[in-house]
Design a protein around this motif. Structure first.
Motif, PDB file in Angstrom:
ATOM      1  N   MET A  18       0.839  -1.200   0.000  1.00 16.09           N
ATOM      2  CA  MET A  18       0.000   0.000   0.000  1.00 16.09           C
ATOM      3  C   MET A  18       0.876   1.253   0.000  1.00 16.09           C
ATOM      4  N   SER A  19       0.551   2.222  -0.841  1.00 13.02           N
ATOM      5  CA  SER A  19       1.349   3.439  -0.941  1.00 13.02           C
ATOM      6  C   SER A  19       1.168   4.303   0.303  1.00 13.02           C
ATOM      7  N   ASP A  20       2.099   5.246   0.476  1.00  5.92           N
ATOM      8  CA  ASP A  20       2.048   6.133   1.643  1.00  5.92           C
ATOM      9  C   ASP A  20       0.768   6.965   1.649  1.00  5.92           C
ATOM     10  N   VAL A  21       0.372   7.443   0.467  1.00  6.54           N
ATOM     11  CA  VAL A  21      -0.825   8.285   0.414  1.00  6.54           C
ATOM     12  C   VAL A  21      -2.074   7.485   0.777  1.00  6.54           C
ATOM     13  N   ASN A  22      -2.129   6.229   0.345  1.00  5.83           N
ATOM     14  CA  ASN A  22      -3.269   5.387   0.722  1.00  5.83           C
ATOM     15  C   ASN A  22      -3.288   5.096   2.217  1.00  5.83           C
ATOM     16  N   LYS A  23      -2.102   4.930   2.793  1.00  2.00           N
ATOM     17  CA  LYS A  23      -2.017   4.725   4.241  1.00  2.00           C
ATOM     18  C   LYS A  23      -2.512   5.959   4.992  1.00  2.00           C
ATOM     19  N   THR A  24      -2.150   7.135   4.467  1.00  2.00           N
ATOM     20  CA  THR A  24      -2.596   8.384   5.089  1.00  2.00           C
ATOM     21  C   THR A  24      -4.111   8.499   5.063  1.00  2.00           C
ATOM     22  N   VAL A  25      -4.687   8.226   3.894  1.00 11.40           N
ATOM     23  CA  VAL A  25      -6.148   8.296   3.744  1.00 11.40           C
ATOM     24  C   VAL A  25      -6.818   7.282   4.668  1.00 11.40           C
ATOM     25  N   GLN A  26      -6.250   6.092   4.743  1.00 12.24           N
ATOM     26  CA  GLN A  26      -6.797   5.042   5.606  1.00 12.24           C
ATOM     27  C   GLN A  26      -6.762   5.484   7.071  1.00 12.24           C
ATOM     28  N   LYS A  27      -5.671   6.151   7.469  1.00 10.81           N
ATOM     29  CA  LYS A  27      -5.538   6.636   8.846  1.00 10.81           C
ATOM     30  C   LYS A  27      -6.577   7.724   9.131  1.00 10.81           C
ATOM     31  N   TRP A  28      -6.775   8.639   8.171  1.00  9.54           N
ATOM     32  CA  TRP A  28      -7.790   9.686   8.340  1.00  9.54           C
ATOM     33  C   TRP A  28      -9.181   9.075   8.478  1.00  9.54           C
ATOM     34  N   HIS A  29      -9.477   8.084   7.626  1.00  5.72           N
ATOM     35  CA  HIS A  29     -10.800   7.450   7.669  1.00  5.72           C
ATOM     36  C   HIS A  29     -11.020   6.765   9.017  1.00  5.72           C
ATOM     37  N   ALA A  30      -9.997   6.094   9.526  1.00 12.01           N
ATOM     38  CA  ALA A  30     -10.111   5.414  10.819  1.00 12.01           C
ATOM     39  C   ALA A  30     -10.366   6.425  11.942  1.00 12.01           C
ATOM     40  N   SER A  31      -9.682   7.556  11.873  1.00 15.88           N
ATOM     41  CA  SER A  31      -9.866   8.609  12.873  1.00 15.88           C
ATOM     42  C   SER A  31     -11.278   9.185  12.789  1.00 15.88           C
ATOM     43  N   PHE A  32     -11.760   9.419  11.571  1.00 15.95           N
ATOM     44  CA  PHE A  32     -13.116   9.932  11.359  1.00 15.95           C
ATOM     45  C   PHE A  32     -14.142   8.966  11.953  1.00 15.95           C
ATOM     46  N   LYS A  33     -13.979   7.674  11.646  1.00 13.49           N
ATOM     47  CA  LYS A  33     -14.914   6.649  12.146  1.00 13.49           C
ATOM     48  C   LYS A  33     -14.861   6.570  13.672  1.00 13.49           C
ATOM     49  N   LYS A  34     -13.670   6.689  14.233  1.00 12.51           N
ATOM     50  CA  LYS A  34     -13.515   6.646  15.688  1.00 12.51           C
ATOM     51  C   LYS A  34     -14.271   7.804  16.343  1.00 12.51           C
ATOM     52  N   SER A  42       0.129  22.486   3.268  1.00 11.61           N
ATOM     53  CA  SER A  42       1.472  22.054   2.867  1.00 11.61           C
ATOM     54  C   SER A  42       1.833  22.657   1.510  1.00 11.61           C
ATOM     55  N   SER A  43       3.068  23.083   1.392  1.00 12.10           N
ATOM     56  CA  SER A  43       3.524  23.662   0.126  1.00 12.10           C
ATOM     57  C   SER A  43       4.442  22.677  -0.583  1.00 12.10           C
ATOM     58  N   GLY A  44       4.763  22.958  -1.825  1.00 11.69           N
ATOM     59  CA  GLY A  44       5.648  22.069  -2.587  1.00 11.69           C
ATOM     60  C   GLY A  44       4.897  20.853  -3.093  1.00 11.69           C
ATOM     61  N   SER A  45       5.611  19.784  -3.292  1.00 12.50           N
ATOM     62  CA  SER A  45       5.004  18.579  -3.853  1.00 12.50           C
ATOM     63  C   SER A  45       4.005  17.989  -2.869  1.00 12.50           C
ATOM     64  N   SER A  46       2.904  17.485  -3.388  1.00 10.31           N
ATOM     65  CA  SER A  46       1.862  16.911  -2.548  1.00 10.31           C
ATOM     66  C   SER A  46       1.219  15.747  -3.287  1.00 10.31           C
ATOM     67  N   ASP A  47       0.685  14.806  -2.509  1.00  7.69           N
ATOM     68  CA  ASP A  47      -0.005  13.662  -3.098  1.00  7.69           C
ATOM     69  C   ASP A  47      -1.440  14.016  -3.480  1.00  7.69           C
ATOM     70  N   GLU A 104      -5.058  20.323  -5.916  1.00  4.89           N
ATOM     71  CA  GLU A 104      -5.604  21.509  -5.237  1.00  4.89           C
ATOM     72  C   GLU A 104      -7.093  21.329  -4.954  1.00  4.89           C
ATOM     73  N   GLU A 105      -7.808  20.667  -5.864  1.00  4.44           N
ATOM     74  CA  GLU A 105      -9.240  20.437  -5.653  1.00  4.44           C
ATOM     75  C   GLU A 105      -9.471  19.489  -4.482  1.00  4.44           C
ATOM     76  N   GLN A 106      -8.620  18.454  -4.389  1.00  8.36           N
ATOM     77  CA  GLN A 106      -8.741  17.520  -3.264  1.00  8.36           C
ATOM     78  C   GLN A 106      -8.408  18.214  -1.946  1.00  8.36           C
ATOM     79  N   LYS A 107      -7.414  19.103  -1.977  1.00  9.05           N
ATOM     80  CA  LYS A 107      -7.068  19.856  -0.764  1.00  9.05           C
ATOM     81  C   LYS A 107      -8.232  20.737  -0.329  1.00  9.05           C
ATOM     82  N   LYS A 108      -8.916  21.328  -1.304  1.00 13.13           N
ATOM     83  CA  LYS A 108     -10.066  22.177  -0.986  1.00 13.13           C
ATOM     84  C   LYS A 108     -11.148  21.342  -0.295  1.00 13.13           C
TER      85      LYS A 108
END
Length: 307
Positions: free
Chosen positions: A1-17, A47-52, A55-59
């Motif tokens: 699993m990629s780092d970005v998918n792990k991040t999203v998974q962690k956010w979802h788990a926190s949201f559900k919690k 966050s500035s610079g490179s991002s996973d 801009e629309e997703q960040k919004k």
């Protein structure tokens, strides 16, 4: 699993919690989880610079953070009317879970939380050192930071329900003495309870911005409800008070000093505690007094025990 998918998974788990806590009526825990996740999303948005994320997703992430803060504020309100309901928040679960592929309109008419400079521990000290070096060199740094958010109204929480034989602690923050009190802009206090390892055992709370300054004192006159019964506080824990103010040159909020109370100091009545130099030492290992002058944090302790 990629780092970005792990991040999203962690956010979802926190949201559900958070929504689970909310559904179960564990409101203090829900508020804490919502606020932690909102800060994580805001940090990604800023966050500035490179991002996973595009801009629309960040919004979209920023709008989710706004909804989390709105729900958190609703839970902290003592009135029965809810500004943002749990069932509305739950509609966002599929969005945060599928943020990498989400392309529909956001279901609520909200705007991302205003940009704030979010600093990692110790980062603000580095920025202040740069500021001092710039001043010494006459450079007058023009580095651009995001504009600050509107003056904080605080994130104080209501008193917990009483339990027979258990004690609740209310701390009235009366005033703090500082030699340059009149020069502090938008001053407020962050209150936290940490165990011996410096780990939070309660939700962190901010007071509203203080508005009264008199000589060498900034007056708060605000009650803080400690979010755990005194008998349930861990052995060796301490209650921390971080005094923060806005620095216009660098456009960020800085910790100026801190104070703390240990468990054996909990007793009804007034207490005056010493101020220490930053950075805040939550483990209480390397403490340096802020000043030799008789300037302190003045508190009033109120113990509420149901017989």
């Amino acid at each position: 699993m990629s780092d970005v998918n792990k991040t999203v998974q962690k956010w979802h788990a926190s949201f559900k919690k958070g929504t689970d806590f909310d559904s179960w009526g564990q409101l203090v825990e829900a508020i804490d989880e919502y606020q932690i996740l909102a800060r994580q999303l805001q940090k990604e948005v800023q966050s500035s610079g490179s991002s996973d994320f595009t801009e629309e997703q960040k919004k979209t992430l920023g709008k989710i953070a706004t909804c989390l803060e709105m729900r958190s504020a609703s839970l902290q309100c003592t009135q029965s009317k809810e500004d943002f309901k749990l069932e509305d928040l739950k509609k966002l679960e599929s969005i945060i879970k599928n943020i990498l592929s989400y392309s529909k309109d956001f279901p609520f008419d909200v705007q991302p939380v205003p940009l704030r400079k979010i600093l990692a521990p110790g980062e603000e000290e580095n920025l202040e050192l740069e500021e001092e070096e710039d001043a010494a060199a006459g450079a007058g740094s023009t580095e651009s930071f995001p504009p600050r958010a509107p003056a904080s109204q605080g994130t104080l929480l209501p008193r917990l329900p009483s339990e027979p034989g258990m004690t609740l602690l209310t701390l009235k923050i009366e005033k703090i003495g500082l030699k340059d009190a009149g020069q502090c802009i938008d001053p407020y206090m962050t209150i936290s309870v940490k165990d011996v390892n410096g780990v939070d055992v309660n939700p962190v709370q901010d007071t509203p911005v203080a508005t009264k300054k008199e000589d060498t004192y900034i007056h708060f006159s605000v009650d803080v409800e400690i979010q755990r019964h005194v008998e349930k506080l861990p052995k060796g824990a301490a209650i921390f008070f971080e005094f923060k103010h806005y620095k216009p040159k660098k456009r960020f909020t800085s910790t100026k000093c801190f104070a703390f109370m240990e468990m054996d100091e909990i007793k009804p009545g007034p207490i005056v505690i010493e101020l220490y130099k930053k950075p805040t030492d939550f483990k209480r290992k390397k403490l340096q007094l802020l000043t030799k002058k008789p300037l302190f944090l003045h508190l009033q302790q109120i113990l509420n025990k149901e017989s």
